[in-house]
Scaffold this motif. Sequence first.
Motif, PDB file in Angstrom:
ATOM      1  N   ILE A   5       0.834  -1.206   0.000  1.00 40.31           N
ATOM      2  CA  ILE A   5       0.000   0.000   0.000  1.00 40.31           C
ATOM      3  C   ILE A   5       0.866   1.253   0.000  1.00 40.31           C
ATOM      4  CG2 ILE A   5      -1.640   1.354   1.383  1.00 40.31           C
ATOM      5  CD1 ILE A   5      -2.868  -1.283   2.285  1.00 40.31           C
ATOM      6  N   LEU A   6       1.914   1.240   0.841  1.00 41.90           N
ATOM      7  CA  LEU A   6       2.814   2.392   0.891  1.00 41.90           C
ATOM      8  C   LEU A   6       3.574   2.574  -0.429  1.00 41.90           C
ATOM      9  CD1 LEU A   6       4.270   1.917   4.478  1.00 41.90           C
ATOM     10  CD2 LEU A   6       2.724   3.730   3.739  1.00 41.90           C
ATOM     11  N   LYS A   7       3.901   1.467  -1.062  1.00 39.63           N
ATOM     12  CA  LYS A   7       4.662   1.533  -2.297  1.00 39.63           C
ATOM     13  C   LYS A   7       3.856   2.161  -3.435  1.00 39.63           C
ATOM     14  CE  LYS A   7       7.747  -1.289  -5.141  1.00 39.63           C
ATOM     15  NZ  LYS A   7       8.297  -2.652  -5.373  1.00 39.63           N
ATOM     16  N   ILE A   8       2.531   1.908  -3.459  1.00 39.99           N
ATOM     17  CA  ILE A   8       1.697   2.446  -4.547  1.00 39.99           C
ATOM     18  C   ILE A   8       0.887   3.663  -4.087  1.00 39.99           C
ATOM     19  CG2 ILE A   8       1.533   0.177  -5.658  1.00 39.99           C
ATOM     20  CD1 ILE A   8      -1.270  -0.102  -4.470  1.00 39.99           C
ATOM     21  N   LYS A   9       1.330   4.280  -3.003  1.00 45.07           N
ATOM     22  CA  LYS A   9       0.599   5.423  -2.445  1.00 45.07           C
ATOM     23  C   LYS A   9       0.392   6.536  -3.483  1.00 45.07           C
ATOM     24  CE  LYS A   9       1.284   9.251   0.801  1.00 45.07           C
ATOM     25  NZ  LYS A   9       2.201   9.826   1.828  1.00 45.07           N
ATOM     26  N   ASP A  10       1.447   7.000  -4.118  1.00 50.45           N
ATOM     27  CA  ASP A  10       1.352   8.120  -5.062  1.00 50.45           C
ATOM     28  C   ASP A  10       0.462   7.790  -6.264  1.00 50.45           C
ATOM     29  OD1 ASP A  10       2.898   9.664  -3.425  1.00 50.45           O
ATOM     30  OD2 ASP A  10       4.784   9.160  -4.426  1.00 50.45           O
ATOM     31  N   PRO A  11       0.620   6.648  -6.912  1.00 47.95           N
ATOM     32  CA  PRO A  11      -0.276   6.330  -8.031  1.00 47.95           C
ATOM     33  C   PRO A  11      -1.745   6.259  -7.628  1.00 47.95           C
ATOM     34  CG  PRO A  11       1.656   4.914  -8.095  1.00 47.95           C
ATOM     35  CD  PRO A  11       1.712   5.650  -6.807  1.00 47.95           C
ATOM     36  N   VAL A  12      -2.026   5.709  -6.443  1.00 45.16           N
ATOM     37  CA  VAL A  12      -3.415   5.597  -5.992  1.00 45.16           C
ATOM     38  C   VAL A  12      -4.012   6.970  -5.741  1.00 45.16           C
ATOM     39  CG1 VAL A  12      -4.888   4.834  -4.086  1.00 45.16           C
ATOM     40  CG2 VAL A  12      -3.177   3.284  -5.023  1.00 45.16           C
ATOM     41  N   LEU A  13      -3.266   7.825  -5.035  1.00 50.45           N
ATOM     42  CA  LEU A  13      -3.783   9.171  -4.757  1.00 50.45           C
ATOM     43  C   LEU A  13      -3.979   9.969  -6.045  1.00 50.45           C
ATOM     44  CD1 LEU A  13      -1.722  10.178  -1.574  1.00 50.45           C
ATOM     45  CD2 LEU A  13      -4.093   9.391  -1.705  1.00 50.45           C
ATOM     46  N   SER A  14      -3.056   9.807  -6.985  1.00 50.54           N
ATOM     47  CA  SER A  14      -3.187  10.515  -8.252  1.00 50.54           C
ATOM     48  C   SER A  14      -4.413  10.034  -9.035  1.00 50.54           C
ATOM     49  CB  SER A  14      -1.929  10.319  -9.102  1.00 50.54           C
ATOM     50  OG  SER A  14      -0.797  10.817  -8.442  1.00 50.54           O
ATOM     51  N   THR A  15      -4.633   8.753  -9.031  1.00 54.57           N
ATOM     52  CA  THR A  15      -5.782   8.191  -9.743  1.00 54.57           C
ATOM     53  C   THR A  15      -7.093   8.653  -9.124  1.00 54.57           C
ATOM     54  OG1 THR A  15      -4.480   6.231 -10.324  1.00 54.57           O
ATOM     55  CG2 THR A  15      -6.882   6.055 -10.511  1.00 54.57           C
ATOM     56  N   LEU A  16      -7.158   8.648  -7.796  1.00 61.39           N
ATOM     57  CA  LEU A  16      -8.374   9.094  -7.116  1.00 61.39           C
ATOM     58  C   LEU A  16      -8.651  10.569  -7.395  1.00 61.39           C
ATOM     59  CD1 LEU A  16      -7.993   7.314  -3.642  1.00 61.39           C
ATOM     60  CD2 LEU A  16      -9.582   6.722  -5.481  1.00 61.39           C
ATOM     61  N   ALA A  17      -7.592  11.362  -7.495  1.00 62.14           N
ATOM     62  CA  ALA A  17      -7.774  12.790  -7.783  1.00 62.14           C
ATOM     63  C   ALA A  17      -8.277  13.008  -9.208  1.00 62.14           C
ATOM     64  CB  ALA A  17      -6.465  13.530  -7.565  1.00 62.14           C
ATOM     65  N   ILE A  18      -7.789  12.183 -10.144  1.00 61.09           N
ATOM     66  CA  ILE A  18      -8.184  12.345 -11.549  1.00 61.09           C
ATOM     67  C   ILE A  18      -9.649  11.963 -11.773  1.00 61.09           C
ATOM     68  CG2 ILE A  18      -7.791  11.472 -13.891  1.00 61.09           C
ATOM     69  CD1 ILE A  18      -4.816  11.259 -13.163  1.00 61.09           C
ATOM     70  N   ILE A  19     -10.034  10.830 -11.165  1.00 67.61           N
ATOM     71  CA  ILE A  19     -11.407  10.360 -11.392  1.00 67.61           C
ATOM     72  C   ILE A  19     -12.401  11.025 -10.451  1.00 67.61           C
ATOM     73  CG2 ILE A  19     -10.563   8.115 -12.206  1.00 67.61           C
ATOM     74  CD1 ILE A  19     -11.300   6.926  -9.511  1.00 67.61           C
ATOM     75  N   ASN A  20     -11.877  11.846  -9.539  1.00 64.98           N
ATOM     76  CA  ASN A  20     -12.736  12.580  -8.602  1.00 64.98           C
ATOM     77  C   ASN A  20     -13.684  11.639  -7.861  1.00 64.98           C
ATOM     78  OD1 ASN A  20     -13.673  14.819  -7.253  1.00 64.98           O
ATOM     79  ND2 ASN A  20     -15.191  15.346  -8.829  1.00 64.98           N
ATOM     80  N   ASN A  21     -13.094  10.567  -7.327  1.00 61.50           N
ATOM     81  CA  ASN A  21     -13.889   9.552  -6.632  1.00 61.50           C
ATOM     82  C   ASN A  21     -14.263  10.057  -5.244  1.00 61.50           C
ATOM     83  OD1 ASN A  21     -14.563   6.993  -5.184  1.00 61.50           O
ATOM     84  ND2 ASN A  21     -14.008   6.134  -7.177  1.00 61.50           N
ATOM     85  N   ASP A  22     -15.449   9.682  -4.785  1.00 59.94           N
ATOM     86  CA  ASP A  22     -15.920  10.142  -3.482  1.00 59.94           C
ATOM     87  C   ASP A  22     -15.579   9.166  -2.359  1.00 59.94           C
ATOM     88  OD1 ASP A  22     -17.537   8.110  -4.280  1.00 59.94           O
ATOM     89  OD2 ASP A  22     -19.448   9.141  -3.875  1.00 59.94           O
ATOM     90  N   LEU A  23     -14.615   8.261  -2.594  1.00 62.35           N
ATOM     91  CA  LEU A  23     -14.209   7.324  -1.546  1.00 62.35           C
ATOM     92  C   LEU A  23     -13.506   8.081  -0.417  1.00 62.35           C
ATOM     93  CD1 LEU A  23     -12.720   4.419  -3.706  1.00 62.35           C
ATOM     94  CD2 LEU A  23     -14.893   4.407  -2.479  1.00 62.35           C
ATOM     95  N   ASN A  24     -13.626   7.536   0.778  1.00 66.97           N
ATOM     96  CA  ASN A  24     -12.933   8.135   1.927  1.00 66.97           C
ATOM     97  C   ASN A  24     -11.436   7.851   1.795  1.00 66.97           C
ATOM     98  OD1 ASN A  24     -15.295   9.067   3.111  1.00 66.97           O
ATOM     99  ND2 ASN A  24     -15.675   7.100   4.128  1.00 66.97           N
ATOM    100  N   THR A  25     -10.656   8.862   1.585  1.00 70.51           N
ATOM    101  CA  THR A  25      -9.214   8.675   1.410  1.00 70.51           C
ATOM    102  C   THR A  25      -8.516   8.605   2.765  1.00 70.51           C
ATOM    103  OG1 THR A  25      -8.901  11.074   1.270  1.00 70.51           O
ATOM    104  CG2 THR A  25      -9.205   9.873  -0.796  1.00 70.51           C
ATOM    105  N   ILE A  26      -7.331   7.997   2.741  1.00 71.62           N
ATOM    106  CA  ILE A  26      -6.540   7.873   3.965  1.00 71.62           C
ATOM    107  C   ILE A  26      -5.921   9.227   4.289  1.00 71.62           C
ATOM    108  CG2 ILE A  26      -4.565   6.698   5.025  1.00 71.62           C
ATOM    109  CD1 ILE A  26      -5.060   4.369   3.162  1.00 71.62           C
ATOM    110  N   THR A  27      -6.035   9.619   5.548  1.00 72.84           N
ATOM    111  CA  THR A  27      -5.500  10.918   5.969  1.00 72.84           C
ATOM    112  C   THR A  27      -3.976  10.866   6.094  1.00 72.84           C
ATOM    113  OG1 THR A  27      -5.670  10.409   8.328  1.00 72.84           O
ATOM    114  CG2 THR A  27      -7.626  11.352   7.248  1.00 72.84           C
ATOM    115  N   PHE A  28      -3.393  12.064   6.248  1.00 68.34           N
ATOM    116  CA  PHE A  28      -1.934  12.166   6.370  1.00 68.34           C
ATOM    117  C   PHE A  28      -1.445  11.418   7.614  1.00 68.34           C
ATOM    118  CE2 PHE A  28       1.843  14.347   8.000  1.00 68.34           C
ATOM    119  CZ  PHE A  28       2.691  14.233   6.912  1.00 68.34           C
TER     120      PHE A  28
END
Length: 274
Positions: A5-28
């Motif tokens: 999960i930590l290894k793919i953190k940046d790709p996942v966050l970028s994908t969620l931002a692009i698709i504007n998904n309403d999923l609850n994201t992990i906080t800092f």
Amino acid sequence: MVYRILKIKDPVLSTLAIINNDLNTITFDEWNVLKVLCQILKIFYDVTNEISSENYISISKVTIFSRAMVNYVSGFTNNSIMPTEICSVAKILKDKLHSRSDQLENNEVVMQSILLDPRFKKQGFPNDQKYQSAYQSLSRKVQIVSIGQDAQEPEATLGIGPLSGPETIWKDFDTRVIAVSGGSNVTVAGILELDRYIAEPLLKRTEDPLVWWNERKLIYPKLYQLVCRRLCVVATSVPCERIFSKTDMVLTEKRSRLTTDKVEKLLFLNHNLD
């Protein structure tokens, strides 16, 4: 999984931002917790790799691994700079490790295996009390071990006057050697053999204890009998399971009529000739 999960953190966050998904994201803060959690679990990953390797892993290593994990995890408990979730996880892991390692350190076979491992000896015990307990236990064992020469009766000497020849020349010397080595007293000979073994320098951690013992089986014949019963106990069943898994490559549809004896020999050769 946490590491992935930590290894793919940046790709996942970028994908969620692009698709504007309403999923609850992990906080800092939650990302920081996962990062530290991954650090805690690293010791378990390293031990798993070590204990599941192809090399021979004796049960004498188990308590050393357990103490290493306990000491490592203890550094995360009651740490003011750590998140409370991490302290809680570390405390649970520490308690569970303690409950398991205490059982091992009270096991007579495990303790004797550590003492008979030339890489560890006294250094393999957490304190002097545990060492003394293992020493006394092994001492009692070695005293009752008998080898061929112990059972031989000394030949009676006929009353034909003083001996002459080599027997007379070496008589005084042989008498002193017998006194030093314990002579015909099996109990004393066993204890002296154990003390001589303990006094030897430690074997390097990366060397094979079985090779060391094979080279000295004539020097420590009584201890060698116990080594054959103790250091043969492996720490894990992984090597055995790997051999069992190779059966599928030997016993195929085209070789379905192989006898169990033949399969056993083929697996033995397959494993030992790699």
